[in-house]
Design a protein around this motif. Structure first.
Motif, PDB file in Angstrom:
ATOM      1  N   THR A  64     -18.800 -30.956 -34.033  1.00 62.87           N
ATOM      2  CA  THR A  64     -19.398 -32.251 -33.740  1.00 62.87           C
ATOM      3  C   THR A  64     -20.547 -32.553 -34.698  1.00 62.87           C
ATOM      4  OG1 THR A  64     -18.876 -31.897 -31.419  1.00 62.87           O
ATOM      5  CG2 THR A  64     -20.448 -33.641 -31.908  1.00 62.87           C
ATOM      6  N   PRO A  95     -23.278 -36.951 -28.825  1.00 65.13           N
ATOM      7  CA  PRO A  95     -23.263 -37.644 -27.540  1.00 65.13           C
ATOM      8  C   PRO A  95     -24.644 -38.199 -27.213  1.00 65.13           C
ATOM      9  CG  PRO A  95     -23.067 -35.267 -27.251  1.00 65.13           C
ATOM     10  CD  PRO A  95     -22.927 -35.545 -28.705  1.00 65.13           C
ATOM     11  N   ASP A 132     -22.099 -28.409 -30.890  1.00 58.16           N
ATOM     12  CA  ASP A 132     -21.271 -27.424 -31.562  1.00 58.16           C
ATOM     13  C   ASP A 132     -21.138 -27.817 -33.024  1.00 58.16           C
ATOM     14  OD1 ASP A 132     -18.374 -28.733 -32.031  1.00 58.16           O
ATOM     15  OD2 ASP A 132     -19.317 -29.538 -30.226  1.00 58.16           O
ATOM     16  N   ARG A 148     -22.270 -30.722 -23.100  1.00 57.49           N
ATOM     17  CA  ARG A 148     -22.774 -29.828 -24.141  1.00 57.49           C
ATOM     18  C   ARG A 148     -21.795 -28.706 -24.426  1.00 57.49           C
ATOM     19  NH1 ARG A 148     -28.895 -28.881 -22.003  1.00 57.49           N
ATOM     20  NH2 ARG A 148     -29.787 -30.817 -22.787  1.00 57.49           N
ATOM     21  N   MET A 178      -1.657 -25.747 -36.894  1.00 54.20           N
ATOM     22  CA  MET A 178      -2.042 -25.866 -35.492  1.00 54.20           C
ATOM     23  C   MET A 178      -0.898 -25.415 -34.578  1.00 54.20           C
ATOM     24  SD  MET A 178      -2.969 -29.303 -33.441  1.00 54.20           S
ATOM     25  CE  MET A 178      -4.078 -29.915 -34.657  1.00 54.20           C
ATOM     26  N   LEU A 211      -8.458 -31.688 -30.192  1.00 51.11           N
ATOM     27  CA  LEU A 211      -7.451 -31.105 -31.072  1.00 51.11           C
ATOM     28  C   LEU A 211      -6.223 -32.010 -31.154  1.00 51.11           C
ATOM     29  CD1 LEU A 211      -6.952 -28.270 -32.486  1.00 51.11           C
ATOM     30  CD2 LEU A 211      -5.574 -27.743 -30.486  1.00 51.11           C
ATOM     31  N   MET A 262      -4.067 -37.755 -37.596  1.00 48.44           N
ATOM     32  CA  MET A 262      -3.621 -37.246 -38.884  1.00 48.44           C
ATOM     33  C   MET A 262      -2.149 -37.563 -39.125  1.00 48.44           C
ATOM     34  SD  MET A 262      -4.344 -33.385 -39.832  1.00 48.44           S
ATOM     35  CE  MET A 262      -3.112 -32.771 -38.703  1.00 48.44           C
ATOM     36  N   ALA A 306     -14.752 -21.870 -35.068  1.00 47.53           N
ATOM     37  CA  ALA A 306     -13.819 -22.905 -34.618  1.00 47.53           C
ATOM     38  C   ALA A 306     -12.519 -22.876 -35.431  1.00 47.53           C
ATOM     39  CB  ALA A 306     -14.457 -24.287 -34.739  1.00 47.53           C
ATOM     40  N   ARG A 355      -5.632 -24.832 -21.961  1.00 49.40           N
ATOM     41  CA  ARG A 355      -6.573 -25.524 -21.073  1.00 49.40           C
ATOM     42  C   ARG A 355      -5.821 -26.625 -20.357  1.00 49.40           C
ATOM     43  NH1 ARG A 355      -6.391 -29.550 -24.647  1.00 49.40           N
ATOM     44  NH2 ARG A 355      -7.709 -29.729 -26.492  1.00 49.40           N
ATOM     45  N   ARG A 403      -7.216 -26.926 -37.835  1.00 45.56           N
ATOM     46  CA  ARG A 403      -7.248 -28.163 -37.048  1.00 45.56           C
ATOM     47  C   ARG A 403      -6.880 -29.397 -37.857  1.00 45.56           C
ATOM     48  NH1 ARG A 403      -9.745 -26.567 -32.312  1.00 45.56           N
ATOM     49  NH2 ARG A 403     -10.367 -24.418 -32.650  1.00 45.56           N
ATOM     50  N   ASP A 404      -6.842 -29.280 -39.189  1.00 44.41           N
ATOM     51  CA  ASP A 404      -6.518 -30.484 -39.962  1.00 44.41           C
ATOM     52  C   ASP A 404      -5.085 -30.429 -40.488  1.00 44.41           C
ATOM     53  OD1 ASP A 404      -6.595 -28.670 -42.020  1.00 44.41           O
ATOM     54  OD2 ASP A 404      -8.078 -29.737 -43.224  1.00 44.41           O
ATOM     55  N   MET A 437     -20.082 -21.412 -29.585  1.00 38.85           N
ATOM     56  CA  MET A 437     -18.989 -21.159 -30.488  1.00 38.85           C
ATOM     57  C   MET A 437     -19.361 -20.129 -31.542  1.00 38.85           C
ATOM     58  SD  MET A 437     -17.410 -23.850 -33.110  1.00 38.85           S
ATOM     59  CE  MET A 437     -16.969 -25.033 -31.853  1.00 38.85           C
ATOM     60  N   ILE A 438     -18.440 -19.204 -31.805  1.00 37.34           N
ATOM     61  CA  ILE A 438     -18.637 -18.243 -32.894  1.00 37.34           C
ATOM     62  C   ILE A 438     -17.873 -18.731 -34.115  1.00 37.34           C
ATOM     63  CG2 ILE A 438     -18.274 -15.857 -33.652  1.00 37.34           C
ATOM     64  CD1 ILE A 438     -18.485 -15.092 -30.618  1.00 37.34           C
ATOM     65  N   GLY A 488     -17.332 -29.117 -26.968  1.00 40.21           N
ATOM     66  CA  GLY A 488     -16.923 -28.757 -28.320  1.00 40.21           C
ATOM     67  C   GLY A 488     -16.825 -27.256 -28.522  1.00 40.21           C
ATOM     68  N   HIS A 489     -17.473 -26.506 -27.667  1.00 43.63           N
ATOM     69  CA  HIS A 489     -17.484 -25.051 -27.824  1.00 43.63           C
ATOM     70  C   HIS A 489     -16.254 -24.393 -27.214  1.00 43.63           C
ATOM     71  CE1 HIS A 489     -21.684 -24.848 -29.261  1.00 43.63           C
ATOM     72  NE2 HIS A 489     -21.886 -25.861 -28.442  1.00 43.63           N
ATOM     73  N   GLU A 516     -12.991 -25.834 -27.153  1.00 46.70           N
ATOM     74  CA  GLU A 516     -11.717 -26.427 -27.541  1.00 46.70           C
ATOM     75  C   GLU A 516     -10.682 -25.303 -27.698  1.00 46.70           C
ATOM     76  OE1 GLU A 516      -9.659 -28.498 -27.817  1.00 46.70           O
ATOM     77  OE2 GLU A 516     -10.458 -30.493 -28.201  1.00 46.70           O
ATOM     78  N   LEU A 517      -9.420 -25.683 -27.707  1.00 46.22           N
ATOM     79  CA  LEU A 517      -8.350 -24.706 -27.911  1.00 46.22           C
ATOM     80  C   LEU A 517      -8.585 -23.903 -29.187  1.00 46.22           C
ATOM     81  CD1 LEU A 517      -4.979 -26.519 -27.174  1.00 46.22           C
ATOM     82  CD2 LEU A 517      -5.875 -24.481 -26.060  1.00 46.22           C
ATOM     83  N   PHE A 518      -8.241 -22.642 -29.133  1.00 46.73           N
ATOM     84  CA  PHE A 518      -8.256 -21.724 -30.276  1.00 46.73           C
ATOM     85  C   PHE A 518      -9.650 -21.461 -30.843  1.00 46.73           C
ATOM     86  CE2 PHE A 518      -4.339 -24.494 -31.104  1.00 46.73           C
ATOM     87  CZ  PHE A 518      -3.607 -23.851 -30.137  1.00 46.73           C
ATOM     88  N   ILE A 533     -17.851 -37.035 -22.219  1.00 47.70           N
ATOM     89  CA  ILE A 533     -18.059 -37.047 -23.661  1.00 47.70           C
ATOM     90  C   ILE A 533     -19.436 -36.491 -24.025  1.00 47.70           C
ATOM     91  CG2 ILE A 533     -18.986 -39.359 -24.091  1.00 47.70           C
ATOM     92  CD1 ILE A 533     -15.982 -38.994 -25.929  1.00 47.70           C
ATOM     93  N   ALA A 534     -20.389 -36.532 -23.076  1.00 45.10           N
ATOM     94  CA  ALA A 534     -21.726 -36.013 -23.357  1.00 45.10           C
ATOM     95  C   ALA A 534     -21.870 -34.535 -23.007  1.00 45.10           C
ATOM     96  CB  ALA A 534     -22.773 -36.826 -22.593  1.00 45.10           C
TER      97      ALA A 534
END
Ligand SMILES: [Zn+2]
Ligand SMILES: [Zn+2]
Lengths: 203, 286
Positions: free
Chosen positions: A191, A179, A188, B49, B92, A149, A156, B81, B16, B86-87, B78-79, B52-53, B55-57, B46-47
């Protein structure tokens, strides 16, 4: 607890406990380990600490940590000065150098924009990057902030800041793929979505 | 053989921080248990699993194993994201603002399904709304009601006489808007105009779907924000980090356009006279 300890030991424990990821127990263990160590080993450590604070500087071009300014990378004429890779931390430079794939220069931000930690754009070396754009022959900027994030927000913001200054430099972002060793079924959606958008030709 | 007790938790990640080599400690608000802390092992690799599920918020379905000090995350799916917040650095920051409010006000392990739902709906709305500012104020008003600090906006916070529309005096100490007689007795009275007063009442009583296209004029925004920040500060007895961060961002925004180019920029949108747009939702107010 510390009151029964000789003061120098207590001081060292306190100093260790201030380090990230080290609690009071680990701090005590480390301090007692040093106490039992041969004298010259312990002195080497103290010498290394002193040198760390006395002879490490920030390169005034890329803001990486170095022994000299400009740093070795910036001073190397064989590097491509038209490409600058923007990273969050000095450790990221090391990781990218290890790949041996990258021949350009760097720009180290020293962090990422993080509302949670109160780190805003002005706390990072972003103005310095904008200034480099004005004086260096940069053709491409690779935004290699973390795929988090905060890293995304930072990338950005840099894009906006460069455009606001009228720069039309080519901006790229590291490909965010799956990965290595991972299963698509476990990825997810963010990704997986990015891996799909950033897909490349099969060569 | 030791048997590990597993349980499901539907969670939203509020906070987090890194722990040890590759772990992360997550503060999450769950539908089942309220605010809890869980450890997510190895997620900084980075690998990973799970990374990504969680992350914040993110809104995520978790499987938790009972640990010695805190629950251990064993699975995460994740339900939602909420990718649209996020953009955009401003959206944010507002997401962080509502997460910070929940983190500061909640005690561990006090579940409230309404709080969970409000948090979830507000994060979704922060991505969808024309102006995330409105969603942040909506969240504050609704959340304060849920935790027992509902600001008085329809009767005097001090003497309970019905309040007339028009300009008003807002007092965090008194607990909301006070009548003209009581206004003389409060020390922290903040004068708000009719538009700001109507917006506060509107946000307190409407469903979230109605506010998505509401855009406020700068003067109204300022008053509504000042009243609610004062109110929150009074109850928390401290300033929120997100508020300071947002103020810093606003200074930067004078030179750098922060909104994604494809989207409306509420700060520069002229909503016309008053404080309305898109079918004038405020006109239904008494
Ligand atoms: Zn350098
Ligand atoms: Zn009164």
């Amino acid at each position: 607890m510390s009151s029964a300890l000789p003061r120098p030991v207590a001081r060292l424990i306190d100093a260790f406990a201030r380090l990230p990821g080290i609690g009071p127990k680990t701090a005590s263990r480390l301090a007692f380990h040093l106490l039992r160590m041969p004298d010259d080993h312990a002195l080497q450590l103290s010498e290394a600490l002193r040198a760390l604070k006395e002879s490490v500087v920030h390169c005034q071009r890329c803001y990486n940590i170095a022994e000299t300014s400009p740093c070795e990378v910036c001073a190397d004429p064989s590097r491509d000065s038209g490409t600058v890779c923007v990273v969050e931390e000095p450790l990221d430079v090391i990781a990218l150098e290890r790949t041996g794939e990258y021949k350009g220069l760097y720009h180290v931000l020293h962090g990422a924009i993080s509302p949670v930690d109160g780190i805003g754009p002005t706390d990072l070396r972003i103005d310095e990057l904008v200034r480099r754009m004005g004086v260096e022959p940069i053709r491409e900027i690779i935004l290699a902030t973390n795929p988090s994030l905060e890293g995304d927000a930072t990338a950005m913001f840099i894009e906006r800041a460069l455009r606001a200054n009228g720069s039309e430099v080519r901006l790229t972002r590291l490909a965010r793929g799956l990965p290595v060793g991972g299963d698509i079924e476990y990825a997810d959606e963010v990704t997986l979505g990015r891996a799909m958008t950033g897909r490349s030709e099969v060569r | 053989m030791s048997r590990v007790r597993l349980q499901k938790a539907e969670a939203i990640v509020l906070k987090r921080h890194d722990y040890g080599e590759a772990d992360r400690i997550l503060t999450v608000y769950t539908r089942q248990q309220g605010k809890i802390t869980v450890i997510a092992k190895g997620v900084r690799r980075i690998a990973s699993r799970k990374a990504g599920h969680v992350e914040l918020f993110t809104h995520v379905q978790m499987m938790l194993a009972e640990g010695r000090n805190m629950d251990v995350l064993t699975q995460a799916e994740m339900i939602d994201a909420f990718p649209r917040l996020r953009d955009d650095l401003v959206r944010m920051t507002y997401a962080y603002h509502i997460a910070e409010l929940v983190d500061r006000f909640e005690q561990d392990g006090h579940p409230s399904p309404q709080t969970f739902q409000l948090l979830r709906d507000s994060l979704a709305a922060l991505g969808d709304a024309d102006d995330p500012f409105v969603v942040a104020r909506y969240f504050e008003l609704r959340y304060l009601s849920l935790i027992g600090y509902r600001p008085h906006l329809f009767e005097c916070a001090q003497c309970a006489t019905a309040l007339e529309p028009g300009g008003a005096v807002f007092s965090a100490e008194a607990g909301g808007v006070v009548c003209p007689a009581c206004a003389r007795t409060v020390s922290d009275g903040l004068r708000i105009d009719d538009a700001a007063f109507r917006v506060l009442r509107f946000l307190q009583t409407r469903e979230i779907g109605v506010i998505l296209h509401l855009v406020l004029q700068p003067g109204t925004r300022g008053q509504v924000e000042q009243a609610l920040h004062g109110f929150v500060r009074h109850h928390l007895e401290r300033e929120l980090r997100s508020v300071e961060f947002l103020n810093g961002l606003r200074r930067v925004a004078r030179t750098v356009d922060l909104a994604p180019s494809a989207r409306a920029r509420p700060d520069t949108v002229d909503a016309g006279a008053g404080a309305e747009r898109s079918g004038d939702p405020l006109s239904e107010l008494p």
